[in-house]
Design a protein around this motif. Structure first.
Motif, PDB file in Angstrom:
ATOM      1  N   SER A   1       4.616  -4.370   4.902  1.00 22.97           N
ATOM      2  CA  SER A   1       5.730  -4.903   3.927  1.00 22.97           C
ATOM      3  C   SER A   1       5.673  -3.981   2.676  1.00 22.97           C
ATOM      4  O   SER A   1       4.558  -3.539   2.292  1.00 22.97           O
ATOM      5  N   HIS A   2       6.873  -3.860   2.125  1.00 24.52           N
ATOM      6  CA  HIS A   2       7.059  -2.933   1.069  1.00 24.52           C
ATOM      7  C   HIS A   2       8.289  -3.348   0.293  1.00 24.52           C
ATOM      8  O   HIS A   2       8.985  -4.324   0.647  1.00 24.52           O
ATOM      9  N   TYR A   3       8.255  -3.101  -1.102  1.00 23.81           N
ATOM     10  CA  TYR A   3       9.368  -3.520  -1.968  1.00 23.81           C
ATOM     11  C   TYR A   3      10.251  -2.480  -2.441  1.00 23.81           C
ATOM     12  O   TYR A   3      11.041  -2.442  -3.538  1.00 23.81           O
TER      13      TYR A   3
ATOM     14  N   THR B   1       9.658  13.852  -4.226  1.00 26.48           N
ATOM     15  CA  THR B   1       8.787  12.641  -4.121  1.00 26.48           C
ATOM     16  C   THR B   1       9.260  11.525  -3.390  1.00 26.48           C
ATOM     17  O   THR B   1      10.243  10.926  -3.860  1.00 26.48           O
ATOM     18  N   VAL B   2       8.591  11.169  -2.401  1.00 27.98           N
ATOM     19  CA  VAL B   2       8.525   9.609  -1.878  1.00 27.98           C
ATOM     20  C   VAL B   2       7.844   8.717  -2.287  1.00 27.98           C
ATOM     21  O   VAL B   2       6.486   9.055  -2.479  1.00 27.98           O
ATOM     22  N   ASP B   3       8.184   7.392  -2.545  1.00 27.81           N
ATOM     23  CA  ASP B   3       7.340   6.691  -3.099  1.00 27.81           C
ATOM     24  C   ASP B   3       7.623   5.027  -2.401  1.00 27.81           C
ATOM     25  O   ASP B   3       8.612   4.735  -2.450  1.00 27.81           O
ATOM     26  N   ILE B   4       6.566   4.587  -1.672  1.00 30.22           N
ATOM     27  CA  ILE B   4       6.610   3.489  -0.975  1.00 30.22           C
ATOM     28  C   ILE B   4       6.041   2.359  -1.886  1.00 30.22           C
ATOM     29  O   ILE B   4       4.689   2.274  -1.773  1.00 30.22           O
ATOM     30  N   SER B   5       6.722   1.394  -2.521  1.00 28.16           N
ATOM     31  CA  SER B   5       6.118   0.426  -3.411  1.00 28.16           C
ATOM     32  C   SER B   5       5.562  -0.785  -2.557  1.00 28.16           C
ATOM     33  O   SER B   5       6.366  -1.126  -1.845  1.00 28.16           O
ATOM     34  N   ARG B   6       4.042  -1.273  -2.758  1.00 28.40           N
ATOM     35  CA  ARG B   6       3.834  -2.230  -1.997  1.00 28.40           C
ATOM     36  C   ARG B   6       3.354  -3.330  -2.822  1.00 28.40           C
ATOM     37  O   ARG B   6       2.653  -4.301  -2.398  1.00 28.40           O
TER      38      ARG B   6
ATOM     39  N   LEU C   1       2.257   3.975  -1.455  1.00 32.46           N
ATOM     40  CA  LEU C   1       2.216   5.197  -0.700  1.00 32.46           C
ATOM     41  C   LEU C   1       3.260   6.198  -1.377  1.00 32.46           C
ATOM     42  O   LEU C   1       4.247   6.166  -1.490  1.00 32.46           O
ATOM     43  N   SER C   2       2.683   7.455  -1.559  1.00 33.44           N
ATOM     44  CA  SER C   2       3.477   8.474  -2.074  1.00 33.44           C
ATOM     45  C   SER C   2       2.978   9.896  -1.766  1.00 33.44           C
ATOM     46  O   SER C   2       1.744  10.138  -1.399  1.00 33.44           O
ATOM     47  N   THR C   3       3.787  10.720  -1.488  1.00 34.59           N
ATOM     48  CA  THR C   3       3.550  12.142  -1.193  1.00 34.59           C
ATOM     49  C   THR C   3       4.842  13.234  -1.937  1.00 34.59           C
ATOM     50  O   THR C   3       5.933  12.640  -1.970  1.00 34.59           O
TER      51      THR C   3
END
Length: 317
Positions: A33-35, A122-127, A134-136
Motif C-alpha cells: 500500500s502507498h500514499y 527522483t521518484v518517491d513512493i510514500s508509505r 521507496l525512492s531512487t
C-alpha cells in the motif's frame, strides 16, 4: 522490494522545451500500500571552492549558495496499492512549460572541479509513518534548445601561433636558450561541442630533440564569493599529437575530440563563469625531465615550451 527509473532515451539527453518520459519499475514479492507516487525534477548549479583555493577562501564557501534552475513535483498516482511482481508505471513531465517563468536560465549539464550543473529526476513512493519511503534518483542530461543554438556550420576562427625561446616567460634549459627552437601553427578558437578542435603545427627547427607534443584542454572556473572572484584552472583532457622527435618542416594535424560531460558552452553568468583554453606543450628531451615525470603538465619547466589559446565552445543545431 526494489524500485528503478528508466527513461525513454538511452542517452538521457533532453532539451528544455522537451518532455521527459519514462517508466517506474517496482519489483515486490507481495502487494504494498502507498500514499501516492510522485516524480520530482530538480536542476541546480552547485558552486564550491576547494583544492588550490584553500585557507581564507574556504571560510567564504557558505556565500556561494546553490543556484536553483528547476524544481517541479508531479503526482503520478494517487494513494492505492501496487500488486506483487513487476509493475511498470509510465510518467511524463515537461521540463519547461511554454511561457513559463523559470527560476533561472537553463544551463547545459556540466561536471567541473568547482562548478556542477546537474539535472535529476527522483521518484518517491510514500508509505506512511510506519514504513520507509521507496525512492531512487537518476541524472538526465540537458542541452540547449535548437532555437538557442548557432546555425551550422561554425566558421572556424583560426589563430596563428609561434612558439620560440623568445615567446617563453619562464626559464629554459641553457641549450634551448642558446640553440633556440621555432614551432608555428594555427588552431580554431571557436568550436562546436559536436565537432573536434582542429588545427595544425609545424616544427621548423630545434636545437634539442623533442620528446612529445601535447594539447591540453583546460577548464577555467570562476566563482563570485562576496566581493572576490575565485578562479581555478584544471586539465580536462590531454591529447598527444607527436611522440618522440618529429621531422622538421612537416605539418602535424591537430584533432582533439571534446569530452561529453566535462565540457559545455562557454558560460558567463553573474555568480559564475565557465571558460576553456587549450595549451600546446612541447616537451624537449632532458635528463632533468625524468626526475619530474608526475609534475603538472601545464606548470612551466626548464624543458617545456608552451602556448595558451582561448577556446570558445558553442552548441550548434
Amino acid at each position: 522490494m526494489s524500485i528503478e527509473l528508466k527513461l525513454s532515451r538511452v542517452n538521457r539527453v533532453y532539451r528544455p522545451s522537451e518532455v521527459v518520459e519514462g517508466k517506474i519499475i517496482v519489483k515486490s514479492s507481495s502487494s504494498i500500500s502507498h500514499y501516492g507516487i510522485r516524480i520530482a525534477v530538480d536542476g541546480s548549479v552547485t558552486l564550491q571552492v576547494r583544492g588550490g583555493s584553500a585557507g581564507v577562501i574556504e571560510s567564504l564557501v557558505g556565500a556561494a549558495k546553490p543556484i536553483s534552475i528547476l524544481n517541479k513535483i508531479v503526482e503520478v498516482r494517487p494513494a492505492g496499492k501496487i500488486a506483487s511482481g513487476i509493475t511498470e508505471i509510465p510518467f511524463s513531465m515537461n521540463i519547461r512549460q511554454p511561457r513559463e517563468e523559470n527560476l533561472e536560465k537553463f544551463y547545459e549539464t556540466f561536471h567541473g572541479g568547482n562548478i556542477n550543473i546537474q539535472y535529476l529526476v527522483t521518484v518517491d513512493i510514500s508509505r506512511g509513518y510506519l514504513y520507509k519511503s521507496l525512492s531512487t534518483t537518476m541524472e538526465f542530461i540537458v542541452e540547449s534548445d535548437k532555437a538557442d543554438a548557432i546555425e551550422r556550420p561554425v566558421s572556424p576562427e583560426m589563430v596563428v601561433f609561434y612558439i620560440t625561446q623568445d615567446t617563453q616567460r619562464h626559464p629554459l634549459l641553457p641549450q634551448l636558450k642558446s640553440g633556440g627552437f621555432r614551432i608555428i601553427g594555427k588552431m580554431a578558437t571557436q568550436c562546436s561541442l559536436s565537432d573536434p578542435v582542429t588545427g595544425e603545427l609545424t616544427v621548423e627547427g630545434s636545437a634539442v630533440p623533442i620528446s612529445s607534443i601535447d594539447i591540453h584542454l583546460l577548464r577555467v572556473e570562476s566563482i563570485l564569493l562576496g566581493d572576490k572572484i575565485v578562479t581555478e584552472k584544471s586539465v580536462v583532457q590531454t591529447t598527444q599529437i607527436a611522440d618522440g622527435d618529429v621531422c622538421h618542416n612537416m605539418t602535424l594535424p591537430i584533432h582533439v575530440i571534446l569530452p561529453r560531460l566535462l565540457t559545455c558552452p562557454t558560460v558567463s553568468a553573474g555568480p559564475f563563469s565557465i571558460e576553456f583554453k587549450v595549451v600546446i606543450v612541447i616537451t624537449f628531451q632532458s635528463e632533468v625531465a625524468k626526475l619530474h615525470s608526475k609534475s603538472d603538465p601545464t606548470t612551466p619547466r626548464l624543458w617545456l615550451a608552451m602556448e595558451s589559446l582561448p577556446l570558445e565552445l558553442v552548441r550548434t543545431r
